[in-house]
Scaffold this motif. Structure first.
Motif, PDB file in Angstrom:
ATOM      1  N   ARG A   4       0.893  -1.187   0.197  1.00 42.44           N
ATOM      2  CA  ARG A   4      -0.155  -0.185   0.331  1.00 42.44           C
ATOM      3  C   ARG A   4       0.566   1.431  -0.219  1.00 42.44           C
ATOM      4  NH1 ARG A   4      -3.230  -1.226   4.910  1.00 42.44           N
ATOM      5  NH2 ARG A   4      -4.560   0.717   4.009  1.00 42.44           N
ATOM      6  N   ILE A   5       0.528   2.381  -0.333  1.00 43.83           N
ATOM      7  CA  ILE A   5       1.536   3.517  -0.580  1.00 43.83           C
ATOM      8  C   ILE A   5       1.507   4.425   0.732  1.00 43.83           C
ATOM      9  CG2 ILE A   5       1.171   6.443  -1.229  1.00 43.83           C
ATOM     10  CD1 ILE A   5      -0.440   5.144  -3.868  1.00 43.83           C
ATOM     11  N   MET A   6      -0.050   4.197   2.037  1.00 42.05           N
ATOM     12  CA  MET A   6       0.210   4.707   2.997  1.00 42.05           C
ATOM     13  C   MET A   6      -0.005   3.063   4.565  1.00 42.05           C
ATOM     14  SD  MET A   6      -1.444   8.225   5.079  1.00 42.05           S
ATOM     15  CE  MET A   6      -0.164   9.357   3.777  1.00 42.05           C
ATOM     16  N   GLU A   7       0.475   3.554   5.632  1.00 39.06           N
ATOM     17  CA  GLU A   7       0.154   2.026   6.104  1.00 39.06           C
ATOM     18  C   GLU A   7      -0.818   2.920   7.002  1.00 39.06           C
ATOM     19  OE1 GLU A   7       1.687  -0.257   6.501  1.00 39.06           O
ATOM     20  OE2 GLU A   7       2.899  -0.454   5.070  1.00 39.06           O
ATOM     21  N   LYS A   8      -1.643   1.834   7.376  1.00 42.36           N
ATOM     22  CA  LYS A   8      -2.702   2.225   8.721  1.00 42.36           C
ATOM     23  C   LYS A   8      -2.566   3.885   9.414  1.00 42.36           C
ATOM     24  CE  LYS A   8      -6.241   0.435   8.288  1.00 42.36           C
ATOM     25  NZ  LYS A   8      -7.581   1.032   7.525  1.00 42.36           N
ATOM     26  N   SER A 143      -0.393  10.698  17.655  1.00 43.70           N
ATOM     27  CA  SER A 143      -1.483   9.491  17.864  1.00 43.70           C
ATOM     28  C   SER A 143      -2.878  10.109  18.191  1.00 43.70           C
ATOM     29  CB  SER A 143      -0.229   9.282  18.752  1.00 43.70           C
ATOM     30  OG  SER A 143      -0.183  10.243  20.030  1.00 43.70           O
ATOM     31  N   ALA A 144      -3.344  10.828  18.678  1.00 46.46           N
ATOM     32  CA  ALA A 144      -4.378  10.826  19.466  1.00 46.46           C
ATOM     33  C   ALA A 144      -5.739  10.981  18.637  1.00 46.46           C
ATOM     34  CB  ALA A 144      -5.198  12.527  19.847  1.00 46.46           C
ATOM     35  N   VAL A 145      -5.965  10.692  17.393  1.00 43.05           N
ATOM     36  CA  VAL A 145      -6.910  10.324  16.781  1.00 43.05           C
ATOM     37  C   VAL A 145      -7.281   8.789  16.443  1.00 43.05           C
ATOM     38  CG1 VAL A 145      -7.951  10.805  14.630  1.00 43.05           C
ATOM     39  CG2 VAL A 145      -7.036  12.396  15.325  1.00 43.05           C
ATOM     40  N   ARG A 146      -8.075   8.222  16.407  1.00 38.49           N
ATOM     41  CA  ARG A 146      -8.226   6.703  15.916  1.00 38.49           C
ATOM     42  C   ARG A 146      -9.010   6.945  15.086  1.00 38.49           C
ATOM     43  NH1 ARG A 146      -9.048   3.584  21.653  1.00 38.49           N
ATOM     44  NH2 ARG A 146      -6.330   4.008  22.033  1.00 38.49           N
ATOM     45  N   PHE A 147      -9.109   5.681  13.975  1.00 40.21           N
ATOM     46  CA  PHE A 147     -10.006   5.659  12.937  1.00 40.21           C
ATOM     47  C   PHE A 147     -10.237   4.486  13.261  1.00 40.21           C
ATOM     48  CE2 PHE A 147      -6.819   9.175  11.410  1.00 40.21           C
ATOM     49  CZ  PHE A 147      -7.392   9.330  10.713  1.00 40.21           C
ATOM     50  N   ILE A 249      -6.975   7.330   0.890  1.00 38.07           N
ATOM     51  CA  ILE A 249      -5.688   7.876   1.815  1.00 38.07           C
ATOM     52  C   ILE A 249      -6.572   8.915   2.573  1.00 38.07           C
ATOM     53  CG2 ILE A 249      -3.382   9.035   2.030  1.00 38.07           C
ATOM     54  CD1 ILE A 249      -2.550   7.585  -0.788  1.00 38.07           C
ATOM     55  N   VAL A 250      -6.838   9.044   3.497  1.00 34.40           N
ATOM     56  CA  VAL A 250      -7.489  10.427   4.278  1.00 34.40           C
ATOM     57  C   VAL A 250      -6.362  10.666   4.840  1.00 34.40           C
ATOM     58  CG1 VAL A 250      -8.906  10.298   5.907  1.00 34.40           C
ATOM     59  CG2 VAL A 250      -9.650   9.116   5.170  1.00 34.40           C
ATOM     60  N   ASN A 251      -6.513  12.541   5.121  1.00 33.88           N
ATOM     61  CA  ASN A 251      -5.830  13.246   6.115  1.00 33.88           C
ATOM     62  C   ASN A 251      -6.598  14.543   6.671  1.00 33.88           C
ATOM     63  OD1 ASN A 251      -3.326  12.841   4.983  1.00 33.88           O
ATOM     64  ND2 ASN A 251      -3.259  13.509   3.094  1.00 33.88           N
ATOM     65  N   ILE A 252      -6.226  14.688   8.356  1.00 26.74           N
ATOM     66  CA  ILE A 252      -6.851  15.031   8.761  1.00 26.74           C
ATOM     67  C   ILE A 252      -5.748  16.541   9.308  1.00 26.74           C
ATOM     68  CG2 ILE A 252      -8.570  13.779   9.664  1.00 26.74           C
ATOM     69  CD1 ILE A 252      -7.110  13.405  12.397  1.00 26.74           C
ATOM     70  N   SER A 253      -6.168  17.913   9.438  1.00 23.30           N
ATOM     71  CA  SER A 253      -5.411  18.404   9.356  1.00 23.30           C
ATOM     72  C   SER A 253      -6.458  19.725  10.135  1.00 23.30           C
ATOM     73  CB  SER A 253      -4.731  19.088   8.264  1.00 23.30           C
ATOM     74  OG  SER A 253      -6.237  19.945   7.162  1.00 23.30           O
ATOM     75  N   SER A 254      -5.121  20.653  10.545  1.00 19.64           N
ATOM     76  CA  SER A 254      -5.913  21.632  12.082  1.00 19.64           C
ATOM     77  C   SER A 254      -5.115  23.356  11.128  1.00 19.64           C
ATOM     78  CB  SER A 254      -6.579  21.785  13.244  1.00 19.64           C
ATOM     79  OG  SER A 254      -6.087  22.634  14.181  1.00 19.64           O
ATOM     80  N   PRO A 255      -5.871  24.104  11.272  1.00 21.63           N
ATOM     81  CA  PRO A 255      -5.144  25.684  11.135  1.00 21.63           C
ATOM     82  C   PRO A 255      -4.012  25.773  11.950  1.00 21.63           C
ATOM     83  CG  PRO A 255      -7.779  25.673  11.116  1.00 21.63           C
ATOM     84  CD  PRO A 255      -7.376  24.300  11.529  1.00 21.63           C
ATOM     85  N   SER A 264      -5.208   4.588   5.525  1.00 23.24           N
ATOM     86  CA  SER A 264      -5.403   4.826   3.993  1.00 23.24           C
ATOM     87  C   SER A 264      -6.561   3.321   4.405  1.00 23.24           C
ATOM     88  CB  SER A 264      -4.563   4.719   3.183  1.00 23.24           C
ATOM     89  OG  SER A 264      -3.823   3.230   3.605  1.00 23.24           O
ATOM     90  N   TYR A 265      -6.869   2.985   3.086  1.00 24.47           N
ATOM     91  CA  TYR A 265      -7.456   1.992   2.873  1.00 24.47           C
ATOM     92  C   TYR A 265      -8.224   1.805   1.432  1.00 24.47           C
ATOM     93  CZ  TYR A 265     -10.391   4.098   6.875  1.00 24.47           C
ATOM     94  OH  TYR A 265     -10.578   4.701   8.427  1.00 24.47           O
ATOM     95  N   THR A 266      -7.739   0.140   1.238  1.00 20.36           N
ATOM     96  CA  THR A 266      -7.482  -0.441   0.033  1.00 20.36           C
ATOM     97  C   THR A 266      -8.541  -1.087   0.108  1.00 20.36           C
ATOM     98  OG1 THR A 266      -6.415  -2.612   1.312  1.00 20.36           O
ATOM     99  CG2 THR A 266      -4.997  -1.218   0.337  1.00 20.36           C
ATOM    100  N   GLN A 267      -8.486  -1.875  -1.328  1.00 21.30           N
ATOM    101  CA  GLN A 267      -9.765  -2.471  -0.889  1.00 21.30           C
ATOM    102  C   GLN A 267     -10.153  -3.740  -0.599  1.00 21.30           C
ATOM    103  OE1 GLN A 267      -7.228  -2.489  -3.266  1.00 21.30           O
ATOM    104  NE2 GLN A 267      -7.327  -4.731  -3.469  1.00 21.30           N
TER     105      GLN A 267
END
Length: 322
Positions: A4-8, A143-147, A249-255, A264-267
């Motif tokens: 995968r391009i990005m690990e979990k 390390s605070a956010v869990r998906f 691929i999922v990114n979360i950002s803050s100002p 990330s999630y694969t098929q």
């Protein structure tokens, strides 16, 4: 199976290869491990102390053999050997100044050397201090956010939605909202051309229709992507899903912080016909609301009666029925 391009955990599996001219000095301090960063910090300071100490000693010996020795003058006070010159270098760069060792005004080249040494020490300390703070903020905010480990496809208001659940386990200023960004990376064939790793932007939101990507994280929240004709999943059904090669691929950002968590999630990690359960994650008690941030509860889902057809087929069926 392709990697995968990005690990979990958000770590990318991308190796950047630069030309030979970049091999030695293209360093990224922010991505460097703490052990190597501290070792580099100590090594550069010790080398700079030794280098300028040697230059001070050479300058002193050069003028000692000159006419200044005959007039009982000297460039430096209380420096008689190389070790004393090293201590003077350390005291100058770290602005210690114990008072015994110093420099006189009879050697202009030594004065210019000390000025350059002082500026070098300020720049070196500023670089490492700024990098240390940036690394500390970066390591403390990832390390605070869990998906949820799985992404689910379910039916909402007659449309298919891709749903992900996320939660902030620390509960801090990010509760006011973070920006959620996602894109799908997929190998496609366009007009006979094989295009690897084509990127498609995906709109996610916490509203039921998949809008509003400013996500509040007061409690575990589901974000969804409406699978319409602009979605890369529009023509993919449950039978085609295991055969395609894609990664979301999922990114979360803050100002002010930027991207601080990713996954990330694969098929293989997309489940067709399921929805997240909320009974144990969010419980309303008589005087309080109980929230469970455990990974087990964030991942908990149940199967539903979502049609096993692609969004394109569902849209045609709805259109023909009207």
């Amino acid at each position: 199976m392709a990697r995968r391009i990005m690990e979990k955990n958000g770590k990318p599996n991308i190796l950047s290869v630069f030309g030979r001219e970049y091999e030695w000095y293209h360093l990224n301090f922010l991505d460097m491990q703490w052990y190597y960063f501290v070792m580099l910090f100590c090594l550069l300071h010790v080398i700079s102390f030794a280098f300028f100490g040697a230059v001070y000693y050479i300058t002193m010996e050069y003028h000692r053999l000159d006419f200044l020795q005959q007039r009982n003058l000297t460039c430096f006070f209380d420096i008689s050997d190389i070790f004393a010159a090293y201590l003077f270098s350390l005291e100058t760069q770290q602005t210690i100044g114990y008072g015994s060792r110093g420099i006189s005004d009879v050697c202009p080249d030594a004065v210019v050397l000390m000025i350059f040494h002082t500026l070098f020490g300020i720049i070196l300390s500023s670089i490492f201090s700024g990098t240390f703070l940036a690394k500390f903020l970066k390591s403390g905010s990832t390390s605070a956010v869990r998906f949820s480990r799985k992404a689910l496809i379910t039916m909402r208001n007659g449309s298919l939605h891709l749903v992900i659940r996320m939660a902030d386990t620390k509960g801090n200023d990010r509760d006011r909202g973070v920006y959620f960004n996602a894109y799908c990376v997929q190998d496609i064939i366009y007009q006979g051309e094989n295009i690897p790793l084509q990127i498609h932007h995906m709109d996610f939101g916490f509203q039921l229709d998949g809008t509003n990507n400013l996500i509040p994280l007061l409690y575990p929240t589901c974000v969804s992507h409406k699978i319409d004709n602009s979605s890369p999943l529009y023509g993919i059904g449950p039978d085609e899903l295991p055969l395609v090669r894609l990664e979301i691929i999922v990114n979360i950002s803050s100002p002010g912080i930027g991207v601080f968590d990713s996954t990330s999630y694969t098929q293989e990690e997309i489940i067709w016909g399921a929805r997240f359960t909320h009974e144990r994650v969010l419980s309303r008690l008589p005087n309080i609301i109980f929230i469970d941030f455990s990974q087990v509860e964030i991942d908990r889902f149940e199967l539903d009666l979502t049609p096993r057809r692609s969004a394109k087929c569902v849209e045609k069926i709805v259109f023909n029925s009207t």
